[in-house]
Write a protein that holds these residues in place. Sequence first.
Motif, PDB file in Angstrom:
ATOM      1  N   THR A  16       9.374   4.621  -9.078  1.00  0.00           N
ATOM      2  CA  THR A  16       8.846   3.938  -7.904  1.00  0.00           C
ATOM      3  C   THR A  16       7.361   4.215  -7.806  1.00  0.00           C
ATOM      4  O   THR A  16       6.925   5.363  -7.916  1.00  0.00           O
ATOM      5  N   ALA A  17       6.584   3.167  -7.580  1.00  0.00           N
ATOM      6  CA  ALA A  17       5.138   3.327  -7.439  1.00  0.00           C
ATOM      7  C   ALA A  17       4.828   4.041  -6.133  1.00  0.00           C
ATOM      8  O   ALA A  17       5.489   3.806  -5.123  1.00  0.00           O
ATOM      9  N   PRO A  18       3.813   4.905  -6.139  1.00  0.00           N
ATOM     10  CA  PRO A  18       3.415   5.537  -4.882  1.00  0.00           C
ATOM     11  C   PRO A  18       2.785   4.496  -3.959  1.00  0.00           C
ATOM     12  O   PRO A  18       2.369   3.425  -4.407  1.00  0.00           O
ATOM     13  N   GLU A  19       2.719   4.826  -2.678  1.00  0.00           N
ATOM     14  CA  GLU A  19       2.046   3.954  -1.723  1.00  0.00           C
ATOM     15  C   GLU A  19       0.548   3.930  -2.029  1.00  0.00           C
ATOM     16  O   GLU A  19       0.009   4.847  -2.651  1.00  0.00           O
ATOM     17  N   VAL A  20      -0.116   2.886  -1.575  1.00  0.00           N
ATOM     18  CA  VAL A  20      -1.570   2.848  -1.675  1.00  0.00           C
ATOM     19  C   VAL A  20      -2.114   4.029  -0.884  1.00  0.00           C
ATOM     20  O   VAL A  20      -1.634   4.335   0.207  1.00  0.00           O
ATOM     21  N   TYR A  21      -3.103   4.710  -1.445  1.00  0.00           N
ATOM     22  CA  TYR A  21      -3.652   5.915  -0.823  1.00  0.00           C
ATOM     23  C   TYR A  21      -4.841   5.534   0.054  1.00  0.00           C
ATOM     24  O   TYR A  21      -5.837   5.004  -0.436  1.00  0.00           O
ATOM     25  N   ARG A  22      -4.743   5.786   1.346  1.00  0.00           N
ATOM     26  CA  ARG A  22      -5.753   5.342   2.305  1.00  0.00           C
ATOM     27  C   ARG A  22      -6.682   6.436   2.810  1.00  0.00           C
ATOM     28  O   ARG A  22      -7.583   6.173   3.587  1.00  0.00           O
ATOM     29  N   GLU A  23      -6.485   7.685   2.382  1.00  0.00           N
ATOM     30  CA  GLU A  23      -7.322   8.785   2.856  1.00  0.00           C
ATOM     31  C   GLU A  23      -8.685   8.753   2.147  1.00  0.00           C
ATOM     32  O   GLU A  23      -8.823   8.185   1.068  1.00  0.00           O
ATOM     33  N   ILE A  24      -9.662   9.410   2.756  1.00  0.00           N
ATOM     34  CA  ILE A  24     -10.992   9.524   2.162  1.00  0.00           C
ATOM     35  C   ILE A  24     -11.056  10.851   1.394  1.00  0.00           C
ATOM     36  O   ILE A  24     -10.584  11.877   1.876  1.00  0.00           O
ATOM     37  N   TYR A  25     -11.600  10.816   0.191  1.00  0.00           N
ATOM     38  CA  TYR A  25     -11.753  12.015  -0.626  1.00  0.00           C
ATOM     39  C   TYR A  25     -12.990  11.862  -1.499  1.00  0.00           C
ATOM     40  O   TYR A  25     -13.517  10.755  -1.645  1.00  0.00           O
ATOM     41  N   GLY A  26     -13.458  12.957  -2.064  1.00  0.00           N
ATOM     42  CA  GLY A  26     -14.533  12.896  -3.044  1.00  0.00           C
ATOM     43  C   GLY A  26     -13.966  12.277  -4.310  1.00  0.00           C
ATOM     44  O   GLY A  26     -13.055  12.822  -4.912  1.00  0.00           O
TER      45      GLY A  26
END
Length: 168
Positions: A16-26
């Motif tokens: 199963t594909a992970p959800e789209v990642y919406r957090e901010i990161y470097g």
Amino acid sequence: MSEYTSPVPVPAFDATAPEVYREIYGMPMFVNVPTHDFAASKDFWIRGLGFIDLFSIPDRVTHLRRWAFQDVLLVPGERVGEAAAMSISFACVLRQIDEVAARCEELAPGCTSGPREMPWNSIELTVTTPENARVVMTAAQPLDPRSARAEALRAVGLKIPEPETPKA
């Protein structure tokens, strides 16, 4: 020290594909894709390739994202010729290959090539985007340690687990 968890799922036919990642990161890596038509490019990357618009500054930058660490910045630029301006690969799961191909073909008929099985144990779909970028969606296949493919990969020096010997 904590254990690192990859955003890419373990290869399996039912992965199963992970959800789209919406957090901010470097961002450890990202790609700039020049476009002369933000609207067309943004639409194709979102509806065809499954990205989201994390944020946009009109006519300056559109920050697109799929999984964690799959970031693309659309930036102003001129349309390039027939040859692809650049190429980038994105991990996906097997069940996404046909879905991505269908969506992209609906948006731009003839823009896909494949999918095809690669010698390094993946299935790959190549998509040419409106800005002439070559995007390769690559899905790892599960590997049976008893298979000829596993033996071939061992023969070139990859550390593939040996098949378990039956217990008597």
